[in-house]
Design an enzyme around this catalytic site. Structure first.
Site, mmCIF file in Angstrom:
data_model
loop_
_atom_site.group_PDB
_atom_site.id
_atom_site.type_symbol
_atom_site.label_atom_id
_atom_site.label_comp_id
_atom_site.label_asym_id
_atom_site.label_seq_id
_atom_site.Cartn_x
_atom_site.Cartn_y
_atom_site.Cartn_z
ATOM 1 N N THR A 177 0.809 -1.222 0.000
ATOM 2 C CA THR A 177 0.000 0.000 0.000
ATOM 3 C C THR A 177 0.843 1.273 0.000
ATOM 4 O O THR A 177 0.310 2.367 -0.148
ATOM 5 C CB THR A 177 -0.930 0.046 1.229
ATOM 6 O OG1 THR A 177 -0.132 -0.043 2.423
ATOM 7 C CG2 THR A 177 -1.923 -1.105 1.206
ATOM 8 N N THR A 251 7.816 -5.260 8.652
ATOM 9 C CA THR A 251 7.694 -4.833 7.259
ATOM 10 C C THR A 251 7.905 -3.325 7.118
ATOM 11 O O THR A 251 7.696 -2.558 8.055
ATOM 12 C CB THR A 251 6.324 -5.213 6.690
ATOM 13 O OG1 THR A 251 5.304 -4.699 7.554
ATOM 14 C CG2 THR A 251 6.189 -6.730 6.584
ATOM 15 N N ASN A 271 6.158 -2.914 12.993
ATOM 16 C CA ASN A 271 5.948 -3.650 14.234
ATOM 17 C C ASN A 271 6.254 -5.137 14.071
ATOM 18 O O ASN A 271 6.373 -5.654 12.956
ATOM 19 C CB ASN A 271 4.506 -3.491 14.696
ATOM 20 C CG ASN A 271 3.510 -3.917 13.630
ATOM 21 O OD1 ASN A 271 3.200 -3.123 12.732
ATOM 22 N ND2 ASN A 271 3.001 -5.132 13.713
ATOM 23 N N ASP A 316 2.368 -3.156 18.786
ATOM 24 C CA ASP A 316 2.070 -2.700 17.431
ATOM 25 C C ASP A 316 2.712 -1.338 17.163
ATOM 26 O O ASP A 316 2.237 -0.557 16.343
ATOM 27 C CB ASP A 316 0.558 -2.639 17.186
ATOM 28 C CG ASP A 316 0.192 -2.483 15.714
ATOM 29 O OD1 ASP A 316 1.058 -2.717 14.856
ATOM 30 O OD2 ASP A 316 -0.964 -2.114 15.420
ATOM 31 N N ASN A 403 0.958 8.540 13.345
ATOM 32 C CA ASN A 403 0.945 7.366 12.477
ATOM 33 C C ASN A 403 1.559 7.707 11.128
ATOM 34 O O ASN A 403 2.558 8.423 11.068
ATOM 35 C CB ASN A 403 -0.477 6.820 12.376
ATOM 36 C CG ASN A 403 -0.523 5.339 12.121
ATOM 37 O OD1 ASN A 403 -0.290 4.873 11.016
ATOM 38 N ND2 ASN A 403 -0.809 4.570 13.165
ATOM 39 N N CYS A 611 -14.344 -9.079 8.461
ATOM 40 C CA CYS A 611 -14.963 -7.887 7.878
ATOM 41 C C CYS A 611 -14.529 -6.593 8.566
ATOM 42 O O CYS A 611 -14.833 -5.495 8.077
ATOM 43 C CB CYS A 611 -16.484 -8.005 7.961
ATOM 44 S SG CYS A 611 -17.144 -9.589 7.409
#
Length: 695
Positions: A177, A251, A271, A316, A403, A611
């Site tokens: 992404t 990653t 993380n 995280d 973030n 979902c």
């Protein structure tokens, strides 16, 4: 170096002169930082500073800033990219990796390229949310990485495909992404998947041919994979057990910074996965290089140094925020530094040459560590920080205090401008359910205010030398856009409530705002055509809003407001058509004739996490990246629901197909129908709803 063809105006007097000649707008004090007439990289220039040297829009005339033009982007949802500007053309990516080329003076669409993930690689469409953080440019080509792992080179004039390569090994669950970066005739790309334990790496490719030049693994693999690689053998000593089987993470899905002065590329490593360190590395170990900044030689990809922000990462936390390369004066001497404010709540200043920590201080509310030990560079952690003795409330939450939304840096003020967040989470070991088998831990957001700034955001002006805040503008909502600093003495930011705002960079005073009609998460940028300076940004709410809907939902409804590209200039007179305002009510739909099997509801609840990233945990959506299915008329029909989930009826619109059995889909649909009735008040609420940790 990015500036060799006059396209990347980085740290060169010649490049500065070229921009000044083209636009007559460049402020002389900014010669070492940022961009001129063009905005050729995601962060502007190679230094990722998010700083424009243009000053035609400034504190004296900001009130005359108006909308020059807008472009509606049909079919787009979450827009996280910052547009590029090269020779008057804007280039940017949409939610699912489509690339647009737009005339920067008029807003006219020149071309659009669609990678058609749903058709080319439908099995990987479900590997992540429909988001993309941007494109790269060099040598007449646009480079885009798409969710299914392809890195694609496009002709910048026509949008025609020059080449396409698969960047991911077979059989993995990686996703892609992030925006590529270009340097020295190469293009580099990373990937995501740390939350499900995927092993991190980055790959550099030849810009002309797409041939792989080098690859660097950011965490070790099996002993056989590490053999003969001294860096991976060294890193493996910081891991225990059969970690390569359990999962590693680490990653590089966002921050990468090229340093032309030292010919290095800095990686912001993510993380760990699983989150619980005892699950992935029993008995201890720092787990290199998770939550670290790693410096590599740009030509060979060889390791030079690393700095780990979170040894034995357990929350995280990640070093994936943008890293800004700058020269600042410390103790009377100029220092080449790398600055980052990652998710863990500290602001770090490193020496770019050695990787040595210069300083680190808390930016806001942080309780997992008391401070950073300057002798060792390691955090001094508080009791039970790794929830080894039971559940514990930790600040910041999994979202972090900052973030992926880019901070910017102004050499004019010497300040970094941070989209800050304040929220906490309760961490605990988890031993039940499918997610627990992957992560080993749970993290549920703290939804009550424990002090006045909890569950709010801020635009924070941070002095990286003094390591203190110079001013703070509180935002009522957490999830806001990245920032742009300019030589006109301004800072621009889009916010969750749907406004584009400008602040005086020195004082923080809000001096201008514009109602964009929808929440904004991407960062603005600036460019010049002739004598006109523009400020542009993408308007498209979403990202991780659904997965964290209980603290990020601000009332935007899926598909209700158009997604747009906006461009502003002094004297702009364009107007936006009105669109629906925010609405916090849940307009749930139900068919009372549907009889629910409680066993099916319970089984569906166990699977509902599938979902959650797009439609919200317990189907409590937040308007993006997917609709609130409790409000969906389509979802009233089990057969329609089956066609969408199993057959991929809406794959072309971004909804992946999931190879689930009819009984499994029936269970998920039953749970969805139960949550709709809870929202309507016709069913007793389930107080034990799934947590909203980001997976």
């Amino acid at each position: 170096m990015r500036g060799t063809r006059g396209l990347f105006l980085v740290r060169t007097v010649a490049g500065l002169a070229l921009a000044a000649s083209a636009a007559g707008l460049v402020a002389q004090q900014a010669v070492q930082t940022g961009t001129g007439a063009d905005w050729p990289g995601v962060g502007g220039s190679a230094d990722e500073s998010g700083y424009s040297q243009l000053s035609a829009i400034n504190t004296a005339n900001i009130r005359k800033l108006g909308l020059a033009w807008s472009l509606d982007l049909e079919g787009e949802v979450s827009l996280e990219a910052t547009p590029l500007a090269v020779n008057g053309i804007l280039y940017f990516s949409g939610s699912y990796g489509a690339v647009y080329a737009v005339d920067g003076a008029s807003g006219r669409l020149i071309w659009k390229y669609d990678p058609e993930i749903w058709k080319v690689n439908p099995t990987r469409q479900a590997m992540g949310m429909g988001v993309n953080r941007g494109v790269a440019y060099d040598n007449g080509h646009i480079f885009i990485g798409v969710l299914d792992g392809r890195l694609i080179a496009l002709d910048a004039r026509t949008g025609a495909v020059a080449w396409s390569v698969n960047t991911l090994p077979p059989g993995t669950m990686h996703s892609l992404t992030g925006a590529p970066r270009t340097f020295n005739g190469k293009v580099i790309i990373g990937n995501g998947g740390a939350d499900i334990g995927q092993r991190g790496f980055v790959t550099a490719y030849d810009q002309k041919t797409g041939a792989q030049v080098w690859r660097f693994w950011t965490v070790p693999g099996s002993p056989e994979q590490n053999a003969g690689d001294p860096v991976m053998e060294m890193a493996a000593k910081s891991w225990n057990g059969s970690y390569w089987k359990t999962g590693t993470g680490g990653t590089v899905w966002n921050g990468m910074t090229f340093d032309p002065d030292l010919n290095r590329i800095y990686l912001g490593v993510g993380n760990a996965g699983p989150y619980d360190p005892e699950k992935r590395s029993p008995g201890g170990g720092d787990n290199l290089f998770v939550a670290s900044i790693v410096a590599l030689d740009a030509d060979s990809g060889k390791y030079i140094w690393h700095y780990q922000q979170n040894p034995r990462e357990s929350w995280d936390y990640k070093a994936t925020a943008n890293m800004i390369a700058a020269t600042v004066t410390i103790d009377g001497k100029p220092r080449r530094v790398l600055m980052q404010q990652p998710t863990n709540g500290f602001f770090y200043v490193l020496d770019r040459e050695s990787g040595k920590l210069i300083s680190a201080e808390k930016v806001g509310k942080v309780n997992w560590a008391s401070h950073i030990d300057m002798a060792t560079g390691r955090p001094v952690e508080t009791a039970n920080a790794h929830y080894q003795e039971g559940p514990v409330d930790i600040y910041p939450s999994t979202l972090g205090s900052h973030n992926w939304q880019a901070m910017s840096y102004s050499p004019q003020t010497g300040l970094a401008y941070i989209p800050y967040m304040q929220a906490g989470a309760r961490y605990a070991k988890a031993d039940k359910g499918f997610l627990a088998s992957i992560t080993g831990a749970s993290a549920s957001f703290i939804t009550e205010k424990r002090d006045k700034d909890d569950l709010t955001g801020a635009l924070l002006a941070w002095d990286p030398v003094a390591q203190k805040a110079r001013w703070r503008m509180t935002r009522p909502h957490l999830w806001n856009g990245g920032t742009l600093a300019t030589a006109g003495g301004l800072v621009f930011q889009g916010t969750a409530d749907g406004y584009v705002r400008a602040h005086d960079a020195a004082s923080g005073k809000e001096v201008w705002r514009f109602n964009a009609g929808l929440g904004i998460i991407g960062a603005p940028m600036s460019y010049a055509i002739g004598d006109t300076q523009y400020v542009s940004l993408l308007v498209g709410w979403g990202g991780t809003t659904a997965a964290a809907s209980e603290i990020l939902n601000v009332g935007w409804k899926y598909g209700a407001q158009p997604r747009r590209l906006l461009s502003f200039a002094i004297g702009g007179k364009a107007r936006l058509a009105p669109s629906p305002p925010r609405d916090m009510a849940v307009h749930a739909l139900d068919d009372p004739a549907i009889v629910l099997d409680e066993k099916a509801v319970a089984a569906g609840k166990e699977m509902g996490f599938i979902c959650g990233a797009c439609h919200g945990m317990a189907f409590k959506g937040a308007g993006a990246p997917g609709p609130d299915l409790r409000e969906s008329a389509l979802s009233l029909s089990e057969e329609n629901f089956y066609q969408v989930v199993q057959e991929g009826a809406l794959a072309e619109r971004g909804m992946p197909r999931f190879p689930l059995g009819k009984a499994q889909i029936h269970n998920i649909w039953s749970y969805l129908r139960a949550t709709a009735r809870e929202a309507l008040g016709t069913r007793k609420p389930d107080t034990d709803t799934p947590t909203a940790a980001r997976f």
